[in-house]
Design a protein around this motif. Structure first.
Motif, PDB file in Angstrom:
ATOM      1  N   ILE A 194       2.831  11.596   4.368  1.00 40.99           N
ATOM      2  CA  ILE A 194       4.061  12.294   4.020  1.00 40.99           C
ATOM      3  C   ILE A 194       3.621  13.675   3.553  1.00 40.99           C
ATOM      4  N   ALA A 195       4.073  14.717   4.242  1.00 40.45           N
ATOM      5  CA  ALA A 195       3.612  16.078   3.964  1.00 40.45           C
ATOM      6  C   ALA A 195       4.729  16.883   3.306  1.00 40.45           C
ATOM      7  N   MET A 246       0.832  -1.196   0.000  1.00 42.56           N
ATOM      8  CA  MET A 246       0.000   0.000   0.000  1.00 42.56           C
ATOM      9  C   MET A 246       0.872   1.252   0.000  1.00 42.56           C
ATOM     10  N   HIS A 247       0.482   2.251  -0.780  1.00 36.16           N
ATOM     11  CA  HIS A 247       1.211   3.507  -0.826  1.00 36.16           C
ATOM     12  C   HIS A 247       0.913   4.352   0.400  1.00 36.16           C
ATOM     13  N   GLN A 248       1.944   4.997   0.919  1.00 39.43           N
ATOM     14  CA  GLN A 248       1.722   6.002   1.952  1.00 39.43           C
ATOM     15  C   GLN A 248       1.091   7.223   1.297  1.00 39.43           C
ATOM     16  N   PRO A 249       0.044   7.799   1.891  1.00 37.26           N
ATOM     17  CA  PRO A 249      -0.573   8.993   1.301  1.00 37.26           C
ATOM     18  C   PRO A 249       0.361  10.186   1.395  1.00 37.26           C
ATOM     19  N   ILE A 250       0.364  10.979   0.342  1.00 34.09           N
ATOM     20  CA  ILE A 250       1.185  12.192   0.294  1.00 34.09           C
ATOM     21  C   ILE A 250       0.256  13.398   0.219  1.00 34.09           C
ATOM     22  N   SER A 251       0.445  14.331   1.136  1.00 35.94           N
ATOM     23  CA  SER A 251      -0.277  15.600   1.104  1.00 35.94           C
ATOM     24  C   SER A 251       0.687  16.681   0.637  1.00 35.94           C
ATOM     25  N   ALA A 288       7.837  20.189   7.644  1.00 35.51           N
ATOM     26  CA  ALA A 288       7.487  19.365   6.486  1.00 35.51           C
ATOM     27  C   ALA A 288       8.459  18.206   6.301  1.00 35.51           C
ATOM     28  N   ASP A 289       7.957  17.128   5.713  1.00 36.32           N
ATOM     29  CA  ASP A 289       8.804  15.975   5.396  1.00 36.32           C
ATOM     30  C   ASP A 289       9.678  16.244   4.181  1.00 36.32           C
ATOM     31  N   ALA A 290       9.216  17.093   3.286  1.00 35.59           N
ATOM     32  CA  ALA A 290       9.999  17.482   2.111  1.00 35.59           C
ATOM     33  C   ALA A 290       9.689  18.940   1.796  1.00 35.59           C
ATOM     34  N   VAL A 291      10.714  19.694   1.448  1.00 39.59           N
ATOM     35  CA  VAL A 291      10.560  21.119   1.175  1.00 39.59           C
ATOM     36  C   VAL A 291      11.116  21.431  -0.202  1.00 39.59           C
ATOM     37  N   PHE A 292      10.298  22.086  -1.026  1.00 38.11           N
ATOM     38  CA  PHE A 292      10.713  22.575  -2.337  1.00 38.11           C
ATOM     39  C   PHE A 292      10.605  24.093  -2.258  1.00 38.11           C
TER      40      PHE A 292
END
Length: 241
Positions: free
Chosen positions: A168-169, A1-6, A185-189
């Protein structure tokens, strides 16, 4: 199952070419708005107090305000980036410390129906307006009208690379209102002032200058955290052609 990404995307200076609140104030507000802006820039007041005072100086009929918003320029590669998000089934939210009426107007013009969490611009009749702050928090580190960091810290304890609720946000942003959110945040652009802040503060991020160069960088990140699955369908994002 994929982890949901927001995915949370800033509006002013990120989706739009310029800060749309400044454009609205320059066109429709009493000149006193600039003194309020100076007080904010010098750190004397927070963004929430600043914007409330400035919006009280607006003098515009709704049709004139909406007509002006209809001409606001956006990053030309934003629609293609949204198409990428749709293909990958991402839940996209526009997270803005600006004016909801303006952001929604621009997004409708582009054909996108996504959640917009922003400050609420209320018409008071005639040419008068008031700003409400449904997403403010008294403990906001930035004294912002819209406490963006709360979107990433709702599940404060992190488990590995994700929030404890499994999401994952990721954040896409450019300015001061994104600073505290970038720390959560888990990832920053990041572009502009946000990228500079991340450099100074040692916050891991991916720098970009526009949605055109962001798209391949973002897709590379997606492949690392959640490889594409055959038959992946949209989740939480609707596009009307």
């Amino acid at each position: 199952m994929h982890q949901p990404i927001s995915l949370f995307i800033d509006f002013d200076g990120t989706i739009s070419r310029e800060d749309t609140t400044d454009l609205i104030l320059q066109r429709f507000a009493d000149p006193g708005w600039e003194a309020v802006e100076d007080a904010w820039a010098s750190g004397k007041i927070g963004s929430r107090d600043c914007m409330a005072r400035q919006v009280a100086l607006l003098r515009a009929l709704p049709a004139d305000l909406d007509g002006f918003a209809g001409g606001i320029e956006v990053d030309p590669d934003f629609p293609a980036f949204m198409a990428l998000c749709r293909r990958r089934g991402l839940a996209v939210t526009v997270l803005s410390d600006g004016l909801d009426r303006v952001a929604r107007s621009v997004l409708r013009r582009l054909g996108f129906d996504v959640p917009v969490l922003s400050n609420r611009l209320r018409w008071q009749g005639g040419d008068r307006w008031q700003l409400e702050f449904p997403h403010a928090r008294p403990d906001c580190a930035s004294a912002a009208g819209n406490c963006k960091c709360s979107r990433f810290s709702a599940s404060v304890v992190k488990v590995g690379p994700k929030l404890s609720d499994g999401r994952i946000a990721a954040l896409v942003g450019d300015g001061r209102s994104d600073f505290c959110a970038a720390e959560q945040a888990d990832a920053v652009f990041a572009k502009g002032r946000l990228a500079a802040h991340c450099d100074r503060s040692g916050i891991r991020h991916t720098a970009f200058s526009g949605f055109g160069d962001l798209a391949p960088l973002f897709e590379d990140w997606l492949e690392r955290v959640r490889p594409a699955a055959a038959g992946e369908v949209p989740n939480g994002l609707r596009h009307h052609a």
